[in-house]
Design a protein around this motif. Structure first.
Motif, PDB file in Angstrom:
ATOM      1  N   PRO A  40       0.960  -1.188  -0.088  1.00 44.56           N
ATOM      2  CA  PRO A  40      -0.119  -0.083   0.108  1.00 44.56           C
ATOM      3  C   PRO A  40       0.967   1.191   0.239  1.00 44.56           C
ATOM      4  CG  PRO A  40       0.064  -1.069   2.156  1.00 44.56           C
ATOM      5  CD  PRO A  40       0.739  -2.130   1.364  1.00 44.56           C
ATOM      6  N   ARG A  41       0.369   2.101  -0.484  1.00 39.58           N
ATOM      7  CA  ARG A  41       0.876   3.653  -0.406  1.00 39.58           C
ATOM      8  C   ARG A  41       1.078   4.043   0.987  1.00 39.58           C
ATOM      9  NH1 ARG A  41       2.227   6.576  -5.538  1.00 39.58           N
ATOM     10  NH2 ARG A  41       3.951   5.525  -4.923  1.00 39.58           N
ATOM     11  N   LEU A  42       0.059   3.915   1.581  1.00 34.16           N
ATOM     12  CA  LEU A  42      -0.022   4.391   3.137  1.00 34.16           C
ATOM     13  C   LEU A  42      -0.582   3.240   3.876  1.00 34.16           C
ATOM     14  CD1 LEU A  42      -0.077   6.670   5.478  1.00 34.16           C
ATOM     15  CD2 LEU A  42      -2.710   7.073   4.638  1.00 34.16           C
ATOM     16  N   ALA A  43       0.237   2.997   4.923  1.00 29.84           N
ATOM     17  CA  ALA A  43      -0.082   1.833   5.988  1.00 29.84           C
ATOM     18  C   ALA A  43      -0.315   2.245   7.268  1.00 29.84           C
ATOM     19  CB  ALA A  43       0.986   0.512   5.767  1.00 29.84           C
ATOM     20  N   VAL A  44      -1.315   2.284   7.979  1.00 30.69           N
ATOM     21  CA  VAL A  44      -1.351   2.577   9.292  1.00 30.69           C
ATOM     22  C   VAL A  44      -1.518   1.306  10.118  1.00 30.69           C
ATOM     23  CG1 VAL A  44      -2.703   4.035  11.010  1.00 30.69           C
ATOM     24  CG2 VAL A  44      -2.289   4.895   8.842  1.00 30.69           C
ATOM     25  N   SER A  45      -0.674   1.394  11.109  1.00 33.69           N
ATOM     26  CA  SER A  45      -0.424  -0.033  12.001  1.00 33.69           C
ATOM     27  C   SER A  45      -0.513   0.088  13.340  1.00 33.69           C
ATOM     28  CB  SER A  45       0.839  -0.780  11.533  1.00 33.69           C
ATOM     29  OG  SER A  45       0.701  -2.105  12.094  1.00 33.69           O
ATOM     30  N   ARG A  46      -1.659  -0.288  13.983  1.00 31.04           N
ATOM     31  CA  ARG A  46      -1.892  -0.391  15.509  1.00 31.04           C
ATOM     32  C   ARG A  46      -1.299   1.245  16.312  1.00 31.04           C
ATOM     33  NH1 ARG A  46      -3.237  -5.033  17.710  1.00 31.04           N
ATOM     34  NH2 ARG A  46      -2.551  -4.155  19.821  1.00 31.04           N
ATOM     35  N   LEU A  47      -1.901   2.042  15.525  1.00 30.26           N
ATOM     36  CA  LEU A  47      -1.720   3.478  15.891  1.00 30.26           C
ATOM     37  C   LEU A  47      -2.127   3.858  17.183  1.00 30.26           C
ATOM     38  CD1 LEU A  47       0.285   5.501  14.585  1.00 30.26           C
ATOM     39  CD2 LEU A  47      -1.595   6.710  13.816  1.00 30.26           C
ATOM     40  N   HIS A  48      -1.513   4.490  18.058  1.00 28.34           N
ATOM     41  CA  HIS A  48      -1.967   4.557  19.389  1.00 28.34           C
ATOM     42  C   HIS A  48      -1.739   6.124  19.951  1.00 28.34           C
ATOM     43  CE1 HIS A  48      -4.015   3.512  23.355  1.00 28.34           C
ATOM     44  NE2 HIS A  48      -2.918   4.241  23.898  1.00 28.34           N
ATOM     45  N   HIS A  49      -2.351   6.866  20.263  1.00 29.34           N
ATOM     46  CA  HIS A  49      -2.054   8.068  20.877  1.00 29.34           C
ATOM     47  C   HIS A  49      -2.615   8.764  22.136  1.00 29.34           C
ATOM     48  CE1 HIS A  49       0.343  11.840  20.778  1.00 29.34           C
ATOM     49  NE2 HIS A  49      -0.713  12.453  20.917  1.00 29.34           N
ATOM     50  N   GLU A  50      -1.948   8.999  23.241  1.00 32.24           N
ATOM     51  CA  GLU A  50      -2.478   9.378  24.512  1.00 32.24           C
ATOM     52  C   GLU A  50      -1.947  10.978  24.655  1.00 32.24           C
ATOM     53  OE1 GLU A  50      -1.437   6.981  27.513  1.00 32.24           O
ATOM     54  OE2 GLU A  50      -2.501   5.238  26.739  1.00 32.24           O
ATOM     55  N   PHE A  51      -3.034  11.894  25.091  1.00 29.82           N
ATOM     56  CA  PHE A  51      -2.430  13.156  25.829  1.00 29.82           C
ATOM     57  C   PHE A  51      -2.498  13.166  27.227  1.00 29.82           C
ATOM     58  CE2 PHE A  51      -4.562  13.903  21.526  1.00 29.82           C
ATOM     59  CZ  PHE A  51      -3.856  14.696  20.727  1.00 29.82           C
ATOM     60  N   ALA A  52      -1.588  13.854  27.736  1.00 27.16           N
ATOM     61  CA  ALA A  52      -1.590  13.871  28.958  1.00 27.16           C
ATOM     62  C   ALA A  52      -2.864  14.743  29.815  1.00 27.16           C
ATOM     63  CB  ALA A  52      -0.225  14.720  29.568  1.00 27.16           C
ATOM     64  N   GLY A  53      -3.160  14.165  30.744  1.00 27.98           N
ATOM     65  CA  GLY A  53      -4.372  14.651  31.446  1.00 27.98           C
ATOM     66  C   GLY A  53      -3.925  15.704  32.520  1.00 27.98           C
ATOM     67  N   ARG A  54      -5.033  16.342  32.809  1.00 24.89           N
ATOM     68  CA  ARG A  54      -4.815  17.670  33.732  1.00 24.89           C
ATOM     69  C   ARG A  54      -4.704  16.925  35.375  1.00 24.89           C
ATOM     70  NH1 ARG A  54      -8.551  22.408  31.745  1.00 24.89           N
ATOM     71  NH2 ARG A  54      -7.539  22.851  29.568  1.00 24.89           N
ATOM     72  N   GLY A  55      -3.934  17.704  36.140  1.00 24.74           N
ATOM     73  CA  GLY A  55      -3.723  17.467  37.481  1.00 24.74           C
ATOM     74  C   GLY A  55      -3.554  15.825  37.564  1.00 24.74           C
ATOM     75  N   ASP A  56      -4.433  15.209  38.639  1.00 25.84           N
ATOM     76  CA  ASP A  56      -4.160  13.940  38.829  1.00 25.84           C
ATOM     77  C   ASP A  56      -4.953  12.836  37.829  1.00 25.84           C
ATOM     78  OD1 ASP A  56      -2.627  14.617  41.054  1.00 25.84           O
ATOM     79  OD2 ASP A  56      -4.469  14.662  42.507  1.00 25.84           O
ATOM     80  N   SER A  57      -5.537  13.366  36.940  1.00 25.63           N
ATOM     81  CA  SER A  57      -6.349  12.763  36.070  1.00 25.63           C
ATOM     82  C   SER A  57      -5.283  11.838  35.130  1.00 25.63           C
ATOM     83  CB  SER A  57      -7.165  13.486  35.137  1.00 25.63           C
ATOM     84  OG  SER A  57      -6.471  14.251  34.377  1.00 25.63           O
ATOM     85  N   GLY A  58      -5.566  10.578  34.592  1.00 23.53           N
ATOM     86  CA  GLY A  58      -4.892   9.887  33.843  1.00 23.53           C
ATOM     87  C   GLY A  58      -4.809  10.422  32.555  1.00 23.53           C
ATOM     88  N   PRO A  59      -3.986   9.626  31.525  1.00 27.47           N
ATOM     89  CA  PRO A  59      -3.799  10.205  30.131  1.00 27.47           C
ATOM     90  C   PRO A  59      -5.139  10.093  29.559  1.00 27.47           C
ATOM     91  CG  PRO A  59      -2.829   7.965  30.464  1.00 27.47           C
ATOM     92  CD  PRO A  59      -3.324   8.535  31.952  1.00 27.47           C
ATOM     93  N   ILE A  60      -5.398  10.820  28.538  1.00 31.32           N
ATOM     94  CA  ILE A  60      -6.525  10.739  27.821  1.00 31.32           C
ATOM     95  C   ILE A  60      -6.121  10.074  26.092  1.00 31.32           C
ATOM     96  CG2 ILE A  60      -8.150  12.374  26.130  1.00 31.32           C
ATOM     97  CD1 ILE A  60      -7.705  14.375  28.258  1.00 31.32           C
ATOM     98  N   VAL A  61      -6.729   9.027  26.209  1.00 33.95           N
ATOM     99  CA  VAL A  61      -6.516   8.166  25.007  1.00 33.95           C
ATOM    100  C   VAL A  61      -7.220   8.681  23.950  1.00 33.95           C
ATOM    101  CG1 VAL A  61      -6.537   5.879  23.876  1.00 33.95           C
ATOM    102  CG2 VAL A  61      -6.221   6.176  26.226  1.00 33.95           C
ATOM    103  N   ALA A  62      -6.780   8.928  22.569  1.00 32.12           N
ATOM    104  CA  ALA A  62      -7.343   9.845  21.525  1.00 32.12           C
ATOM    105  C   ALA A  62      -7.408   8.667  20.328  1.00 32.12           C
ATOM    106  CB  ALA A  62      -6.611  10.914  21.142  1.00 32.12           C
ATOM    107  N   LEU A  63      -6.430   7.932  20.285  1.00 28.02           N
ATOM    108  CA  LEU A  63      -6.459   6.836  19.507  1.00 28.02           C
ATOM    109  C   LEU A  63      -6.209   5.455  19.804  1.00 28.02           C
ATOM    110  CD1 LEU A  63      -4.053   8.344  16.364  1.00 28.02           C
ATOM    111  CD2 LEU A  63      -6.538   8.535  16.632  1.00 28.02           C
ATOM    112  N   ASP A  64      -6.779   4.327  19.298  1.00 23.88           N
ATOM    113  CA  ASP A  64      -6.888   3.203  20.136  1.00 23.88           C
ATOM    114  C   ASP A  64      -6.601   2.022  19.086  1.00 23.88           C
ATOM    115  OD1 ASP A  64      -6.483   0.889  21.839  1.00 23.88           O
ATOM    116  OD2 ASP A  64      -8.833   0.834  22.365  1.00 23.88           O
TER     117      ASP A  64
END
Length: 266
Positions: free
Chosen positions: A5-29
């Motif tokens: 394929p021209r473009l292949a996206v494989s198991r892409l995962h991204h988390e943003f840091a949460g505010r304060g004591d909250s855990g990370p915010i998962v944007a991509l799973d």
């Protein structure tokens, strides 16, 4: 020609840091999909599902937490030279102090090509989007639709291997949007381009694409890939009236509106 394929996206995962004591915010799973050479793929999902985050990871503007993106087999670790991106907000993507010519020329300068070739590319790309003779004008002298045509011309002049478009027509009126859709299809057909087109508009995704990738709500996963078996070339009146078009848009809408728990379980 390679079957990879021209473009292949494989198991892409991204988390943003949460505010304060909250855990990370998962944007991509663990998002996975591919785009073949010369294919036009649209991506849709619920509002806030992570479409733009996914596109930023694909374009190298954002480093994913895990997983990888490959263009022609090469892992994307920075913004690749082989890629061009057209944004929704054309007002911010164009430089108001530069003419149309200057805006299209700006990214070409980094390629190290001759001035003569740059001029040929600028002239040809502006003509393709219906802006021949507008090179001396400034963005603020143009309508919103014309400004977005400049952004598309700039991407075309760069001659990218893959063109990413992030809701590029969301800020224009309905008639201008239809015109820009057809311009994009004409350009794609003439250049045999590879396009990944992110949109929140279901009708637009079905009208444009060979295949629609449907995301779940956040965190985004790929829940379905729908092949669009509508004849080409497409027409704003005839294609949208086809029973098959109505069936496909219904299927995409049904998937987008599925409860998150049900979508994630598939």
């Amino acid at each position: 020609m390679s079957d990879a394929p021209r473009l292949a996206v494989s198991r892409l995962h991204h988390e943003f840091a949460g505010r304060g004591d909250s855990g990370p915010i998962v944007a991509l799973d663990r998002a996975c999909f591919a785009v073949g050479r010369g294919e036009f793929v649209a991506m849709v999902g619920p509002s806030g599902s992570g479409k733009s985050t996914l596109l930023r990871c694909i374009s190298g503007l954002l480093r994913p937490t895990a997983g990888e993106v490959r263009i022609d087999g090469t892992v994307v670790s920075d913004v690749p030279d082989a890629l061009a991106l057209v944004f929704q907000d054309y007002g911010r993507s164009l430089y108001p102090w530069m003419t149309v010519h200057g805006n299209v020329d700006m990214p070409l300068r980094r390629l190290g090509i001759s001035r003569e070739e740059r001029e040929e590319r600028i002239s040809a790309s502006l003509a393709e989007v219906g802006l021949a003779g507008s090179d001396h004008r400034f963005p603020w002298q143009l309508s919103g639709g014309m400004q977005q045509r400049v952004a598309i011309a700039r991407a075309l002049a760069y001659k990218p291997v893959i063109l990413l478009m992030d809701e590029p027509f969301a800020s224009v009126d309905a008639q201008t949007r239809a015109d820009l859709q057809d311009t994009t299809l004409d350009v794609w057909r003439r250049h045999d381009s590879t396009v990944l087109f992110v949109t929140h508009d279901i009708d637009e995704s079905v009208y444009l694409a060979d295949r629609v990738v449907v995301l779940t709500g956040a965190p985004a996963q790929v829940q379905a890939e729908i092949s669009v078996d509508l004849p080409r070339p497409r027409d704003q009146v005839e294609t949208l009236a086809l029973p098959r078009f109505i069936e496909l848009r219904h299927e995409v809408a049904r998937l987008i509106r599925r409860p998150a728990a049900q979508a994630g379980a598939t």
